[in-house]
Motif scaffolding. Structure first.
Motif, PDB file in Angstrom:
ATOM      1  N   PRO A   1      63.669 -27.041  -5.024  1.00 46.97           N
ATOM      2  CA  PRO A   1      63.375 -27.200  -6.534  1.00 46.97           C
ATOM      3  C   PRO A   1      64.304 -27.878  -7.337  1.00 46.97           C
ATOM      4  O   PRO A   1      65.490 -28.016  -7.017  1.00 46.97           O
ATOM      5  N   LYS A   2      63.759 -28.508  -8.080  1.00 45.31           N
ATOM      6  CA  LYS A   2      64.563 -29.144  -9.077  1.00 45.31           C
ATOM      7  C   LYS A   2      64.755 -28.199 -10.429  1.00 45.31           C
ATOM      8  O   LYS A   2      63.750 -28.002 -10.862  1.00 45.31           O
ATOM      9  N   VAL A   3      65.899 -28.286 -10.851  1.00 42.86           N
ATOM     10  CA  VAL A   3      66.360 -27.402 -12.012  1.00 42.86           C
ATOM     11  C   VAL A   3      66.360 -28.369 -13.391  1.00 42.86           C
ATOM     12  O   VAL A   3      66.963 -29.208 -13.279  1.00 42.86           O
ATOM     13  N   VAL A   4      65.632 -27.634 -14.240  1.00 42.00           N
ATOM     14  CA  VAL A   4      65.435 -28.626 -15.474  1.00 42.00           C
ATOM     15  C   VAL A   4      65.946 -27.696 -16.592  1.00 42.00           C
ATOM     16  O   VAL A   4      65.467 -26.675 -16.827  1.00 42.00           O
ATOM     17  N   ASN A   5      66.899 -28.086 -17.281  1.00 40.84           N
ATOM     18  CA  ASN A   5      67.606 -27.360 -18.708  1.00 40.84           C
ATOM     19  C   ASN A   5      66.437 -27.289 -19.667  1.00 40.84           C
ATOM     20  O   ASN A   5      65.886 -28.317 -20.154  1.00 40.84           O
ATOM     21  N   MET A   6      66.170 -26.229 -20.425  1.00 42.15           N
ATOM     22  CA  MET A   6      65.276 -25.969 -21.448  1.00 42.15           C
ATOM     23  C   MET A   6      66.165 -25.959 -22.952  1.00 42.15           C
ATOM     24  O   MET A   6      65.465 -26.109 -23.670  1.00 42.15           O
TER      25      MET A   6
ATOM     26  N   GLN B   1      59.067 -27.652  -8.562  1.00 41.11           N
ATOM     27  CA  GLN B   1      59.114 -27.955  -6.988  1.00 41.11           C
ATOM     28  C   GLN B   1      57.453 -28.621  -6.845  1.00 41.11           C
ATOM     29  O   GLN B   1      56.452 -27.976  -7.102  1.00 41.11           O
ATOM     30  N   LYS B   2      57.816 -29.797  -6.082  1.00 39.77           N
ATOM     31  CA  LYS B   2      56.464 -30.534  -5.607  1.00 39.77           C
ATOM     32  C   LYS B   2      55.680 -29.656  -4.591  1.00 39.77           C
ATOM     33  O   LYS B   2      54.412 -29.846  -4.651  1.00 39.77           O
TER      34      LYS B   2
END
Length: 76
Positions: free
Chosen positions: A15-20, A8-9
Motif C-alpha cells: 500500500p501507498k501512504v497518502v498524507n491527508m 492499494q491497487k
C-alpha cells in the motif's frame, strides 16, 4: 480524524501512504527559497516530504503492522 490513508491497487502491491494534510507546510516554503532546514517530529508529517535538509516524521507514523493508534499493554 485521519492523518493519512492507504491506497492499494491490489493484494500483490504494497500500500501507498497518502498524507491527508491540507495547506502548504513551512518546510516547503523554506525549501522553495533554498533554505536548508531540519524538521523533527512534526505531526502529520508522514510520509516524509522531500526537503532541502533533513526530516524525521512525528505523530502519525504507522507502526510495523501499518496501523495508527493501536493500543498496547506492556505488563511486567
Amino acid at each position: 480524524m485521519a492523518l493519512s490513508r492507504y491506497e492499494q491497487k491490489n493484494a500483490f502491491v504494497l500500500p501507498k501512504v497518502v498524507n491527508m494534510r491540507r495547506g502548504t507546510p513551512f518546510w516547503d516554503l523554506l525549501s522553495a527559497k533554498d533554505v536548508e532546514s531540519t524538521i523533527i517530529r512534526i505531526p502529520c508529517a508522514y510520509p516524509p516530504d522531500k526537503v532541502k535538509g533533513r526530516m524525521l516524521s512525528g505523530v502519525g507514523v504507522p507502526d510495523l503492522r501499518g496501523a495508527l493508534a493501536r493500543p498496547r499493554l506492556f505488563d511486567a
